[in-house]
Design an enzyme around this catalytic site. Structure first.
Site, PDB file in Angstrom:
ATOM      1  N   GLU A   1       4.129  -9.969 -16.775  1.00  8.82           N
ATOM      2  CA  GLU A   1       3.586  -9.058 -15.756  1.00  8.82           C
ATOM      3  C   GLU A   1       2.801  -7.898 -16.331  1.00  8.82           C
ATOM      4  O   GLU A   1       1.935  -7.352 -15.642  1.00  8.82           O
ATOM      5  CB  GLU A   1       4.699  -8.576 -14.827  1.00  8.82           C
ATOM      6  CG  GLU A   1       5.788  -7.772 -15.409  1.00  8.82           C
ATOM      7  CD  GLU A   1       6.818  -7.399 -14.335  1.00  8.82           C
ATOM      8  OE1 GLU A   1       8.009  -7.367 -14.672  1.00  8.82           O
ATOM      9  OE2 GLU A   1       6.422  -7.152 -13.187  1.00  8.82           O
TER      10      GLU A   1
ATOM     11  N   LYS B   1       4.741  -2.252  -6.904  1.00  7.89           N
ATOM     12  CA  LYS B   1       6.137  -1.945  -7.219  1.00  7.89           C
ATOM     13  C   LYS B   1       7.102  -2.447  -6.151  1.00  7.89           C
ATOM     14  O   LYS B   1       8.222  -2.869  -6.445  1.00  7.89           O
ATOM     15  CB  LYS B   1       6.295  -0.429  -7.371  1.00  7.89           C
ATOM     16  CG  LYS B   1       7.677   0.025  -7.751  1.00  7.89           C
ATOM     17  CD  LYS B   1       8.031  -0.419  -9.146  1.00  7.89           C
ATOM     18  CE  LYS B   1       9.425  -0.100  -9.590  1.00  7.89           C
ATOM     19  NZ  LYS B   1       9.800  -0.764 -10.820  1.00  7.89           N
TER      20      LYS B   1
ATOM     21  N   ARG C   1       2.227   1.583  -5.866  1.00  5.74           N
ATOM     22  CA  ARG C   1       2.436   0.668  -4.752  1.00  5.74           C
ATOM     23  C   ARG C   1       1.252  -0.253  -4.524  1.00  5.74           C
ATOM     24  O   ARG C   1       1.365  -1.254  -3.827  1.00  5.74           O
ATOM     25  CB  ARG C   1       2.714   1.445  -3.462  1.00  5.74           C
ATOM     26  CG  ARG C   1       3.918   2.379  -3.525  1.00  5.74           C
ATOM     27  CD  ARG C   1       4.089   3.103  -2.206  1.00  5.74           C
ATOM     28  NE  ARG C   1       4.277   2.147  -1.153  1.00  5.74           N
ATOM     29  CZ  ARG C   1       5.470   1.632  -0.829  1.00  5.74           C
ATOM     30  NH1 ARG C   1       6.536   1.996  -1.516  1.00  5.74           N
ATOM     31  NH2 ARG C   1       5.578   0.735   0.114  1.00  5.74           N
TER      32      ARG C   1
ATOM     33  N   ASN D   1       0.073   0.377   6.084  1.00  2.00           N
ATOM     34  CA  ASN D   1       0.693  -0.421   5.014  1.00  2.00           C
ATOM     35  C   ASN D   1       1.453  -1.561   5.695  1.00  2.00           C
ATOM     36  O   ASN D   1       2.370  -1.311   6.472  1.00  2.00           O
ATOM     37  CB  ASN D   1       1.675   0.424   4.194  1.00  2.00           C
ATOM     38  CG  ASN D   1       2.528  -0.467   3.287  1.00  2.00           C
ATOM     39  OD1 ASN D   1       2.109  -1.551   2.901  1.00  2.00           O
ATOM     40  ND2 ASN D   1       3.745  -0.023   2.994  1.00  2.00           N
ATOM     41  N   GLY D   2       1.049  -2.784   5.437  1.00  2.00           N
ATOM     42  CA  GLY D   2       1.731  -3.916   6.065  1.00  2.00           C
ATOM     43  C   GLY D   2       0.741  -5.010   6.432  1.00  2.00           C
ATOM     44  O   GLY D   2      -0.387  -5.033   5.926  1.00  2.00           O
TER      45      GLY D   2
ATOM     46  N   GLU E   1      14.181 -12.609 -18.088  1.00  2.00           N
ATOM     47  CA  GLU E   1      13.666 -11.256 -17.827  1.00  2.00           C
ATOM     48  C   GLU E   1      12.643 -10.837 -18.885  1.00  2.00           C
ATOM     49  O   GLU E   1      11.599 -10.267 -18.580  1.00  2.00           O
ATOM     50  CB  GLU E   1      14.826 -10.255 -17.762  1.00  2.00           C
ATOM     51  CG  GLU E   1      14.455  -8.810 -17.594  1.00  2.00           C
ATOM     52  CD  GLU E   1      13.610  -8.485 -16.371  1.00  2.00           C
ATOM     53  OE1 GLU E   1      13.045  -7.380 -16.343  1.00  2.00           O
ATOM     54  OE2 GLU E   1      13.473  -9.343 -15.479  1.00  2.00           O
TER      55      GLU E   1
ATOM     56  N   LYS F   1       8.776  -9.773 -18.136  1.00  2.00           N
ATOM     57  CA  LYS F   1       8.189  -8.487 -18.565  1.00  2.00           C
ATOM     58  C   LYS F   1       6.863  -8.725 -19.289  1.00  2.00           C
ATOM     59  O   LYS F   1       5.865  -8.078 -19.028  1.00  2.00           O
ATOM     60  CB  LYS F   1       9.165  -7.723 -19.478  1.00  2.00           C
ATOM     61  CG  LYS F   1      10.355  -7.123 -18.748  1.00  2.00           C
ATOM     62  CD  LYS F   1      10.054  -5.876 -17.988  1.00  2.00           C
ATOM     63  CE  LYS F   1       9.818  -6.053 -16.507  1.00  2.00           C
ATOM     64  NZ  LYS F   1      10.792  -6.602 -15.656  1.00  2.00           N
TER      65      LYS F   1
ATOM     66  N   HIS G   1      14.848 -30.521 -23.999  1.00  2.00           N
ATOM     67  CA  HIS G   1      14.526 -31.422 -22.882  1.00  2.00           C
ATOM     68  C   HIS G   1      13.093 -31.239 -22.397  1.00  2.00           C
ATOM     69  O   HIS G   1      12.758 -31.590 -21.264  1.00  2.00           O
ATOM     70  CB  HIS G   1      15.524 -31.194 -21.729  1.00  2.00           C
ATOM     71  CG  HIS G   1      16.943 -31.348 -22.180  1.00  2.00           C
ATOM     72  ND1 HIS G   1      17.522 -32.563 -22.455  1.00  2.00           N
ATOM     73  CD2 HIS G   1      17.880 -30.414 -22.475  1.00  2.00           C
ATOM     74  CE1 HIS G   1      18.761 -32.384 -22.864  1.00  2.00           C
ATOM     75  NE2 HIS G   1      19.010 -31.094 -22.894  1.00  2.00           N
TER      76      HIS G   1
ATOM     77  N   CYS H   1       0.818  -1.205   0.000  1.00  2.00           N
ATOM     78  CA  CYS H   1       0.000   0.000   0.000  1.00  2.00           C
ATOM     79  C   CYS H   1       0.851   1.254   0.000  1.00  2.00           C
ATOM     80  O   CYS H   1       2.042   1.214   0.301  1.00  2.00           O
ATOM     81  CB  CYS H   1      -0.902   0.003   1.231  1.00  2.00           C
ATOM     82  SG  CYS H   1      -1.764  -1.562   1.451  1.00  2.00           S
TER      83      CYS H   1
ATOM     84  N   TRP I   1      -3.053  -2.297  -1.650  1.00  2.00           N
ATOM     85  CA  TRP I   1      -2.783  -3.573  -2.316  1.00  2.00           C
ATOM     86  C   TRP I   1      -3.306  -4.613  -1.337  1.00  2.00           C
ATOM     87  O   TRP I   1      -2.757  -4.791  -0.254  1.00  2.00           O
ATOM     88  CB  TRP I   1      -1.283  -3.774  -2.543  1.00  2.00           C
ATOM     89  CG  TRP I   1      -0.970  -4.926  -3.439  1.00  2.00           C
ATOM     90  CD1 TRP I   1      -0.911  -4.924  -4.800  1.00  2.00           C
ATOM     91  CD2 TRP I   1      -0.646  -6.278  -3.050  1.00  2.00           C
ATOM     92  NE1 TRP I   1      -0.581  -6.176  -5.280  1.00  2.00           N
ATOM     93  CE2 TRP I   1      -0.423  -7.032  -4.225  1.00  2.00           C
ATOM     94  CE3 TRP I   1      -0.542  -6.937  -1.819  1.00  2.00           C
ATOM     95  CZ2 TRP I   1      -0.097  -8.386  -4.207  1.00  2.00           C
ATOM     96  CZ3 TRP I   1      -0.219  -8.285  -1.800  1.00  2.00           C
ATOM     97  CH2 TRP I   1       0.000  -8.992  -2.986  1.00  2.00           C
TER      98      TRP I   1
HETATM   99  C1  AGP Z   1       9.759  -6.498 -11.873  1.00  2.00           C
HETATM  100  O1  AGP Z   1       9.317  -5.881 -12.994  1.00  2.00           O
HETATM  101  C2  AGP Z   1       8.818  -6.568 -10.779  1.00  2.00           C
HETATM  102  N1  AGP Z   1       8.320  -5.320 -10.429  1.00  2.00           N
HETATM  103  C3  AGP Z   1       9.295  -7.358  -9.585  1.00  2.00           C
HETATM  104  O2  AGP Z   1       9.613  -8.642 -10.014  1.00  2.00           O
HETATM  105  C4  AGP Z   1      10.496  -6.781  -8.839  1.00  2.00           C
HETATM  106  O3  AGP Z   1      11.640  -6.916  -9.605  1.00  2.00           O
HETATM  107  C5  AGP Z   1      10.668  -7.536  -7.520  1.00  2.00           C
HETATM  108  O4  AGP Z   1       9.515  -7.342  -6.754  1.00  2.00           O
HETATM  109  C6  AGP Z   1      11.905  -7.074  -6.757  1.00  2.00           C
HETATM  110  O5  AGP Z   1      11.765  -5.752  -6.378  1.00  2.00           O
HETATM  111  P1  AGP Z   1      13.028  -4.947  -5.804  1.00  2.00           P
HETATM  112  O6  AGP Z   1      14.071  -4.906  -6.864  1.00  2.00           O
HETATM  113  O7  AGP Z   1      12.477  -3.608  -5.459  1.00  2.00           O
HETATM  114  O8  AGP Z   1      13.495  -5.699  -4.588  1.00  2.00           O
END
Ligand code: AGP
Length: 617
Positions: A497, A612, A27, A101-102, A490, A494, A513, A2, A75
């Site tokens: 997500e 994020k 967030r 937040n938490g 990666e 991308k 395999h 959050c 969130w």
């Molecule tokens: C990546 O696009 C994502 N947002 C997510 O996988 C992110 O890399 C992961 O949560 C790690 O975040 P950080 O680098 O802030 O620790």
């Protein structure tokens, strides 16, 4: 996780809080809410949905004036995203109000206890339990709000960043943190204060900020010095006010449709900013205080353990290849969430590198704690200045990517690889594990990378055209070898997500395999086939795919002819050293996922179900 915002001062709180929530929406964006004190009463409005929905609803529901207010963008963890579970939450008397937040892990037992004392609950949230616990302590112990919050928090297990105010005392806000980030913006002459999950909501008003540490509580009153105390034992702490170098322009879209696209195009500058002042090519020097001051610790280490999550973990995997190739030291790359619970063997001869863009990821923080408990030396690589991991590490280095607001990480990935490559080159030089020629060659080539990234970005229109062809594909495969295997992972992440297409990354040779069974004329396969690094092997893999009529999208070195003949589509990137190629090959994959997501009308900057910074387990 959050986003929380609070304001107390002389300005109208409503616009500050709403704008603050918009800046923190990356967030969490399941619901939003605001509570204002209008001099007489608390006015509260909250709704499922985005901050824009809250704006509409609050205008209808509440009078918007008041110099004290708190706001929240959610969130969801406990309780589905709906109006009732949205924050802020009142106490039963509606005299106290909270944003959080938490996660309160022991909320169920606390709730039972409070219910036995007659408290009733409107929502399914852990947060409503906390505000009623605070009210219970306040009434039962007959103490001031600050003390009631502190005492209540001593009964809580879990993570929190909270802001609370009391209708009876509208000249103060109480803020506290354990695990979740919390910054306080200090206005001129203490005439106003801001509370937020990060500095972006108050950067246009003040650059003076206090970052609360875990287990700290702040009593904030207009015109007064902030009273900072330890939650556990009430000891007073002298607040450390730091001046931030952040500016408004950095957190605006700057004319781009999305933050993600802006951040993709910022990579040439971000990489330059990351090695500026650290890499002196002509002198052949790499200056990194975090390494210089602990060089022996690195050179005498038995091994390097890299801990991270998500995209940062992929940068760690690239670093494994780079460190082992240059420094000839064993490297293990660990998912922080697994590392923290699998009882790993760690010794004081280990160096642990923790990579995190946000510097707040809960699993990575826990992995750091475990490493420190076992005597390992912890080196943090973070992007957010003043973040918790940057403060909890023994030493570290910032990636100077600037604020990354798009949930899908892009420039943080390439600047993490840049920092890690600089570290490896510096250690290899100190250890003598590479020749002087190789060392200087890598420095000179690294200096050329920003211009080559800009050149790779110039393929945008070609990539957009390819995206239009495959935007409705239900699945994608990404293949790479060596340094580019992590880039394939990666690229797949991308696409997953932000476009919600199922995609998997694999080492190209691993395809035979199993994954090759997935290939038919409907399956697009992205293959990284740059000249330097097992080129012939990758060409054979492409032939194997072609034999099964898979659709091949190949990332090739500029001027490549062989792959062009056998692939359905090629995307060129400039030539560079194999070890540095991930900095270029990742660019087309970022753009491909971006264009596909836009064409599928997905919310690119705020993809569903994501946040994020993952500050809870
Ligand atoms: C990546 O696009 C994502 N947002 C997510 O996988 C992110 O890399 C992961 O949560 C790690 O975040 P950080 O680098 O802030 O620790």
């Amino acid at each position: 996780m959050c986003g929380i915002v609070g304001y107390i001062g002389y300005r109208e709180a409503y616009p500050i809080i709403i704008k603050g929530l918009q800046r923190l929406e990356y967030r969490g964006y399941d619901s939003a809410g605001i509570a204002l004190y209008d001099g007489e009463n608390i006015k509260l409005s909250k709704t499922k949905g985005k901050v824009v929905d809250l704006q509409k609803r609050s205008k209808e529901e509440i009078t918007l004036n008041g110099h004290l207010g708190i706001g929240h963008t959610r969130w969801a963890t406990h309780g589905v995203p709906n109006d009732l579970n949205s924050h802020p939450h009142y106490s039963n008397s509606e005299e106290l109000v909270i944003i959080h937040n938490g996660i309160i892990e022991n909320y169920a037992s606390l709730k039972k206890e409070l219910q036995s004392k007659g408290y009733v609950f409107k929502s399914d949230t852990d947060t409503e339990v906390l505000i009623n616990l605070i009210e219970y302590v306040q009434k039962n112990e007959n103490v001031k709000l600050g003390k009631a919050v502190r005492l209540a928090l001593t009964q809580v297990v879990g993570a929190y960043a909270i802001a609370v105010f009391d209708k009876k005392k509208p000249n103060e806000i109480i803020a506290a943190r354990m695990g979740s980030p919390l910054a306080i913006g200090v206005g001129e002459d203490r005439k106003e204060f801001f509370i937020a999950s990060d500095a972006s909501p108050f950067i246009e008003y003040t650059n003076n900020a206090i970052y609360l540490e875990d287990g700290e509580i702040a009593v904030i009153r207009i015109g007064k010095k902030i009273k900072l105390r330890k939650i556990a034992d009430d000891t007073l702490i002298v607040p450390f006010i730091q001046e931030l170098e952040l500016n408004l322009e950095q957190i605006e879209k700057g004319g781009y449709d999305h933050f993600m696209l802006k951040e993709i195009y910022e990579q040439p500058n971000a990489i330059t900013d990351t090695y500026r002042g650290r890499m002196l090519v002509n002198e052949g020097i790499i200056r990194m205080a975090g390494i210089d001051n602990h060089l022996e610790r690195f050179l005498n280490a038995d091994r390097i353990i890299i801990v991270a999550c998500g995209t940062s973990w992929h940068a760690g995997l690239v670093a494994e290849y780079v460190f082992e190739s240059l420094v000839r030291i064993p490297v293990e790359v660990e998912y922080a969430s697994e590392f923290r619970y699998r009882n790993p063997v760690i010794s004081s001869k280990d160096v642990v590198i923790a990579i995190s863009q946000s510097g707040e990821t809960a699993d990575t923080r826990a992995a750091i704690q475990l490493a420190k408990q076992n005597g390992a030396f912890v080196f943090g690589v973070c992007n957010v200045v003043g973040s918790t991991i940057s403060r909890e590490s023994d030493a570290g280095a910032y990636t100077h990517a600037g604020p990354e607001i798009g949930v899908a990480s892009t420039k943080a990935f390439t600047t993490q690889i840049t920092v890690l490559t600089l570290m490896a080159l510096k250690l290899a030089k100190a250890k003598g594990s590479i020749s002087n020629e190789e060392y200087h060659l890598h420095l000179q080539e690294l200096e050329l990378i920003p211009a080559k990234v800009a050149e790779a970005l110039a393929s945008d229109e070609n990539i957009k055209a390819i995206a239009a062809i495959y935007k409705d594909s239900p699945n994608f495969l990404y293949l790479g070898r060596g340094f580019n295997f992590p880039v394939a992972l990666e690229g797949a992440l991308k696409l997953k997500e932000i476009s919600y297409i199922h995609a998997e990354g694999y080492p190209a040779a691993e395809m035979k395999h199993g994954p090759i069974a997935l290939i038919d004329e409907k399956m697009p396969i992205v293959v990284i086939a740059t000249k330097k690094g097992h080129y012939e092997k990758v060409v054979s893999n492409i032939e194997e795919i072609r034999a099964r009529k898979g659709k091949i999208i190949a990332v090739v070195t500029k001027g490549d002819v062989d792959v062009r003949e056998i692939a359905d589509h090629v995307i060129e990137v400039p030539d560079t050293l194999e070890l540095l190629s991930p900095l270029l090959t990742t660019i087309p994959l970022q753009l491909l996922s971006y264009h596909i997501a836009v064409m599928r009308k997905c919310n690119v900057d705020q993809p569903r179900n994501l946040a994020k910074s993952v500050t809870v387990e």
